[in-house]
Write a protein that holds these residues in place. Structure first.
Motif, PDB file in Angstrom:
ATOM      1  N   GLY A  61       0.820  -1.205   0.000  1.00 31.21           N
ATOM      2  CA  GLY A  61       0.000   0.000   0.000  1.00 31.21           C
ATOM      3  C   GLY A  61       0.855   1.256   0.000  1.00 31.21           C
ATOM      4  O   GLY A  61       0.576   2.210  -0.719  1.00 31.21           O
ATOM      5  N   ALA A  62       1.922   1.245   0.835  1.00 30.74           N
ATOM      6  CA  ALA A  62       2.814   2.407   0.892  1.00 30.74           C
ATOM      7  C   ALA A  62       3.519   2.621  -0.443  1.00 30.74           C
ATOM      8  O   ALA A  62       3.656   3.751  -0.924  1.00 30.74           O
ATOM      9  N   ALA A  63       3.967   1.525  -1.075  1.00 31.89           N
ATOM     10  CA  ALA A  63       4.638   1.632  -2.380  1.00 31.89           C
ATOM     11  C   ALA A  63       3.668   2.103  -3.452  1.00 31.89           C
ATOM     12  O   ALA A  63       4.015   2.942  -4.295  1.00 31.89           O
ATOM     13  N   GLY A  64       2.439   1.581  -3.417  1.00 32.69           N
ATOM     14  CA  GLY A  64       1.425   2.005  -4.386  1.00 32.69           C
ATOM     15  C   GLY A  64       1.093   3.475  -4.234  1.00 32.69           C
ATOM     16  O   GLY A  64       0.938   4.196  -5.219  1.00 32.69           O
ATOM     17  N   SER A  65       0.987   3.936  -2.988  1.00 33.72           N
ATOM     18  CA  SER A  65       0.679   5.343  -2.765  1.00 33.72           C
ATOM     19  C   SER A  65       1.852   6.231  -3.175  1.00 33.72           C
ATOM     20  O   SER A  65       1.668   7.348  -3.659  1.00 33.72           O
ATOM     21  N   LEU A  66       3.089   5.730  -2.989  1.00 32.18           N
ATOM     22  CA  LEU A  66       4.273   6.476  -3.392  1.00 32.18           C
ATOM     23  C   LEU A  66       4.287   6.658  -4.911  1.00 32.18           C
ATOM     24  O   LEU A  66       4.551   7.750  -5.420  1.00 32.18           O
ATOM     25  N   GLU A  67       3.972   5.570  -5.636  1.00 32.24           N
ATOM     26  CA  GLU A  67       3.923   5.665  -7.091  1.00 32.24           C
ATOM     27  C   GLU A  67       2.782   6.579  -7.528  1.00 32.24           C
ATOM     28  O   GLU A  67       2.955   7.436  -8.401  1.00 32.24           O
ATOM     29  N   GLY A  68       1.610   6.407  -6.916  1.00 34.50           N
ATOM     30  CA  GLY A  68       0.474   7.253  -7.264  1.00 34.50           C
ATOM     31  C   GLY A  68       0.759   8.719  -6.997  1.00 34.50           C
ATOM     32  O   GLY A  68       0.346   9.603  -7.757  1.00 34.50           O
ATOM     33  N   THR A  69       1.495   8.986  -5.900  1.00 35.57           N
ATOM     34  CA  THR A  69       1.873  10.364  -5.591  1.00 35.57           C
ATOM     35  C   THR A  69       2.742  10.939  -6.705  1.00 35.57           C
ATOM     36  O   THR A  69       2.590  12.102  -7.097  1.00 35.57           O
ATOM     37  N   GLY A  70       3.660  10.111  -7.216  1.00 34.81           N
ATOM     38  CA  GLY A  70       4.489  10.557  -8.331  1.00 34.81           C
ATOM     39  C   GLY A  70       3.651  10.929  -9.539  1.00 34.81           C
ATOM     40  O   GLY A  70       3.874  11.973 -10.173  1.00 34.81           O
ATOM     41  N   TYR A  71       2.646  10.103  -9.850  1.00 34.97           N
ATOM     42  CA  TYR A  71       1.761  10.391 -10.985  1.00 34.97           C
ATOM     43  C   TYR A  71       0.981  11.678 -10.776  1.00 34.97           C
ATOM     44  O   TYR A  71       0.952  12.559 -11.645  1.00 34.97           O
ATOM     45  N   GLU A  72       0.315  11.772  -9.626  1.00 34.79           N
ATOM     46  CA  GLU A  72      -0.586  12.910  -9.395  1.00 34.79           C
ATOM     47  C   GLU A  72       0.174  14.210  -9.181  1.00 34.79           C
ATOM     48  O   GLU A  72      -0.224  15.262  -9.692  1.00 34.79           O
ATOM     49  N   LEU A  73       1.269  14.140  -8.410  1.00 34.06           N
ATOM     50  CA  LEU A  73       2.068  15.344  -8.204  1.00 34.06           C
ATOM     51  C   LEU A  73       2.682  15.780  -9.531  1.00 34.06           C
ATOM     52  O   LEU A  73       2.752  16.975  -9.835  1.00 34.06           O
ATOM     53  N   GLY A  74       3.106  14.803 -10.337  1.00 37.13           N
ATOM     54  CA  GLY A  74       3.637  15.131 -11.659  1.00 37.13           C
ATOM     55  C   GLY A  74       2.601  15.814 -12.524  1.00 37.13           C
ATOM     56  O   GLY A  74       2.881  16.830 -13.171  1.00 37.13           O
ATOM     57  N   ALA A  75       1.368  15.267 -12.532  1.00 40.13           N
ATOM     58  CA  ALA A  75       0.301  15.868 -13.333  1.00 40.13           C
ATOM     59  C   ALA A  75      -0.018  17.282 -12.849  1.00 40.13           C
ATOM     60  O   ALA A  75      -0.161  18.213 -13.649  1.00 40.13           O
ATOM     61  N   GLY A  76      -0.114  17.440 -11.512  1.00 40.19           N
ATOM     62  CA  GLY A  76      -0.424  18.756 -10.963  1.00 40.19           C
ATOM     63  C   GLY A  76       0.655  19.777 -11.259  1.00 40.19           C
ATOM     64  O   GLY A  76       0.382  20.897 -11.702  1.00 40.19           O
ATOM     65  N   LEU A  77       1.913  19.391 -11.021  1.00 39.48           N
ATOM     66  CA  LEU A  77       3.024  20.309 -11.278  1.00 39.48           C
ATOM     67  C   LEU A  77       3.185  20.564 -12.779  1.00 39.48           C
ATOM     68  O   LEU A  77       3.537  21.669 -13.198  1.00 39.48           O
ATOM     69  N   GLY A  78       2.934  19.524 -13.589  1.00 43.67           N
ATOM     70  CA  GLY A  78       3.040  19.697 -15.040  1.00 43.67           C
ATOM     71  C   GLY A  78       2.050  20.717 -15.547  1.00 43.67           C
ATOM     72  O   GLY A  78       2.395  21.620 -16.330  1.00 43.67           O
ATOM     73  N   ILE A  79       0.794  20.610 -15.096  1.00 41.57           N
ATOM     74  CA  ILE A  79      -0.232  21.570 -15.503  1.00 41.57           C
ATOM     75  C   ILE A  79       0.131  22.966 -15.011  1.00 41.57           C
ATOM     76  O   ILE A  79      -0.026  23.955 -15.730  1.00 41.57           O
ATOM     77  N   SER A  80       0.662  23.047 -13.785  1.00 44.74           N
ATOM     78  CA  SER A  80       1.037  24.348 -13.225  1.00 44.74           C
ATOM     79  C   SER A  80       2.220  24.960 -13.969  1.00 44.74           C
ATOM     80  O   SER A  80       2.169  26.099 -14.435  1.00 44.74           O
ATOM     81  N   LEU A  81       3.300  24.179 -14.097  1.00 50.49           N
ATOM     82  CA  LEU A  81       4.515  24.712 -14.716  1.00 50.49           C
ATOM     83  C   LEU A  81       4.298  25.057 -16.188  1.00 50.49           C
ATOM     84  O   LEU A  81       4.634  26.158 -16.638  1.00 50.49           O
ATOM     85  N   PHE A  82       3.720  24.108 -16.931  1.00 51.19           N
ATOM     86  CA  PHE A  82       3.493  24.382 -18.340  1.00 51.19           C
ATOM     87  C   PHE A  82       2.390  25.414 -18.532  1.00 51.19           C
ATOM     88  O   PHE A  82       2.408  26.185 -19.491  1.00 51.19           O
ATOM     89  N   GLY A  83       1.409  25.439 -17.602  1.00 52.27           N
ATOM     90  CA  GLY A  83       0.359  26.457 -17.674  1.00 52.27           C
ATOM     91  C   GLY A  83       0.929  27.846 -17.473  1.00 52.27           C
ATOM     92  O   GLY A  83       0.580  28.794 -18.193  1.00 52.27           O
ATOM     93  N   VAL A  84       1.811  28.001 -16.478  1.00 54.53           N
ATOM     94  CA  VAL A  84       2.456  29.292 -16.228  1.00 54.53           C
ATOM     95  C   VAL A  84       3.328  29.689 -17.420  1.00 54.53           C
ATOM     96  O   VAL A  84       3.315  30.842 -17.878  1.00 54.53           O
ATOM     97  N   LEU A  85       4.100  28.722 -17.943  1.00 55.19           N
ATOM     98  CA  LEU A  85       4.953  28.987 -19.105  1.00 55.19           C
ATOM     99  C   LEU A  85       4.115  29.407 -20.310  1.00 55.19           C
ATOM    100  O   LEU A  85       4.415  30.395 -20.988  1.00 55.19           O
ATOM    101  N   LEU A  86       3.043  28.674 -20.551  1.00 55.98           N
ATOM    102  CA  LEU A  86       2.154  28.963 -21.670  1.00 55.98           C
ATOM    103  C   LEU A  86       1.534  30.355 -21.533  1.00 55.98           C
ATOM    104  O   LEU A  86       1.506  31.140 -22.489  1.00 55.98           O
TER     105      LEU A  86
END
Length: 502
Positions: free
Chosen positions: A389-414
């Protein structure tokens, strides 16, 4: 642990449960123009409508994964699906952008209860390493194809119904998924011993949101640099405090010892960067196709079909190839191919795409799907079963944090490149509100009030956005290429763990 005889049926149940969760990550990308015009949403509100979902999930996945290890994965899965269903109905009929942001927040709470349990159930159900790699490959297929399929589903719904239909579609899916999971997924005795502290979970969520808010607001024209830096400092301090608490605790919410394994670290970083680049790129292309090229939502979704089909193939291909090529070669190679595809798309003309653009879309989908599945194999195959469960949540955190930061960073850049390049035609400057430069959606809203002169402002907006779109794609290509080099270095001495039962 005895082998689960209906393990493939269990896999089907949890993968079907995963479908609406992952589609909701990207289904709104295609709906941005419709949402902007229907709700009169500002560029900032649109970014929060999209961003609040992955950011709240990123903050909750670790505590929810740890809590699931204590109370049982099946119970958490079913509860999360029920919350997701209720929030979908609220979102579908939201009268304002603020209500929709709130509904997306509740959707994220439900999704965060589902995500880590899917991976944990797969980890506990499949003891054989080869079967587990294939199961994770199918999970990667749903993740990659589902995220890519989101814009197509959204486009089809928006072609025939109002924007709320992109949320209401979850209701019939959940009506099938919930009873299927209830009857098929086995109930196991919880094995986790980690503490679950609400204060730590809240600190992680607030830290992430404060940091992202500072990033979004800090680059807006007229914003206070001191205020933005202060908010960023508070956010980072909360995240650092959370990490320190995990390191000090004998039974931490997030087992930091998992990060002592280089393969797990490489997997998390891959999940973070690849999903970030993909989310930012998808959102940009969806707006380019509708606002600039003039395609309908459905046409824009169909344009992305090569990405969808290739993503569906990539998961099983990765599960198969990793046995013969090896993770240390497969992971960086897939990222380099993705970087190449992004580079070509960055300099392509979307008005006259030709075969090359569709080929590059397919190459991008295949490469990123293989890369994401490789990251999942790296994390879950190197984590002990009692920390699934901890490993799954760690991987999921990578996905979701990546998506959130990606939208933020590329959104700000755009946004910044767009605002810099937008040239309001002479004679219209006094008629165009100041916030019209904040996003192409707000420029198009402003153009609606200009009557016969609307075309002049719309053309200026399209030219500015195309330039910004090109920069975002090339930036994503550079980031993914650098990641390929880093992953290759991190996995240079990697060898697959020995097969054994648990």
């Amino acid at each position: 642990m005895p082998k689960t005889h209906n393990r493939w049926l269990v896999l089907i149940a949890v993968l079907v449960a995963f479908v609406p969760i992952v589609i909701d990550m990207t289904i709104l990308h295609i709906a941005v123009p419709s949402l902007t015009l229907a709700l009169g949403a500002s560029g900032t509100e649109i970014l929060w409508i999209i961003d609040i979902y992955p950011l709240i999930m990123a903050g909750l996945l670790v505590p929810m994964g740890t809590l699931a290890d204590r109370v049982g994965h099946k119970r958490m899965l079913l509860t999360g699906l029920a919350i997701f269903l209720v929030a979908s109905v609220i979102a579908a009929f939201a009268p304002t952008a603020s209500v929709l942001i709130g509904a997306r927040l509740v959707l994220a709470i439900g999704a965060s209860m589902v995500m880590p349990n899917i991976l944990a159930i797969i980890r506990q159900t499949f003891d054989d390493a080869n079967e587990r790699a294939m199961a994770l490959g199918l999970w990667g297929t749903i993740g990659g194809a589902g995220a890519a399929f989101g814009p197509l589903v959204g486009g089809f719904l928006l072609e025939h119904f109002w924007w709320g239909s992109v949320f209401l579609i979850n209701v019939p899916v959940m009506a099938i998924v919930w009873p299927l999971a209830y009857f098929v997924v086995p109930k196991r005795k919880p094995e986790g011993t980690a503490e679950w502290k609400f204060g730590q979970a809240l600190a992680l969520i607030l830290g992430l949101i404060a940091t992202v808010y500072a990033l979004k607001s800090g680059f807006k024209p007229g914003s206070s640099v001191i205020t933005s830096l202060s908010i960023a400092a508070i956010g980072l301090a909360l995240i650092v405090w959370f990490v320190r608490q995990q390191l000090r605790s004998a039974t931490p919410m997030l087992d930091m010892s998992l990060l002592q394994t280089p393969a797990i670290v490489a997997g998390v970083v891959m999940a973070l960067v690849v999903t970030g680049a993909l989310a930012g790129v998808e959102l940009t292309i969806a707006q380019e196709l509708q606002f600039v090229v003039g395609r309908s939502p459905l046409q824009a979704g169909l344009f992305m079909m090569p990405l969808v089909v290739a993503s569906a193939i990539g998961g099983p291909v990765a599960g198969y190839l990793v046995k013969y090529v090896g993770l240390k070669w497969l992971a960086p190679a897939s990222l380099l191919i993705a970087a190449l595809a992004l580079s070509v798309l960055g300099v392509s003309d979307f008005h006259h795409p030709g075969v090359t653009v569709y080929l590059m879309m397919a190459m991008l989908g295949l490469a990123l799907s293989i890369g994401l599945t490789a990251s999942s194999i790296a994390i879950m195959s190197n984590a002990p079963a009692d920390k699934a469960g901890a490993a799954g949540s760690l991987e999921g955190t990578g996905y979701e944090l990546g998506a959130g930061l990606g939208i933020s960073l590329f959104g700000v850049l755009l946004t910044n490149i767009y605002a810099t390049n937008l040239r309001v035609p002479e004679g219209l400057a006094a008629l165009v509100p100041a916030n019209a430069k904040d996003s192409i959606g707000e420029t198009m809203l402003a153009a609606q009030g200009l009557g016969d002169q609307a075309g002049l402002l719309e053309q200026a907006a399209r030219l500015a956005f195309s330039s910004a779109h090109q920069t975002v794609l090339l930036s994503a290509a550079t980031i993914v290429a650098l990641l390929a080099i880093g992953v290759g270095f991190a996995l240079r001495n990697y060898s697959a763990p020995e097969q054994s039962g648990h």
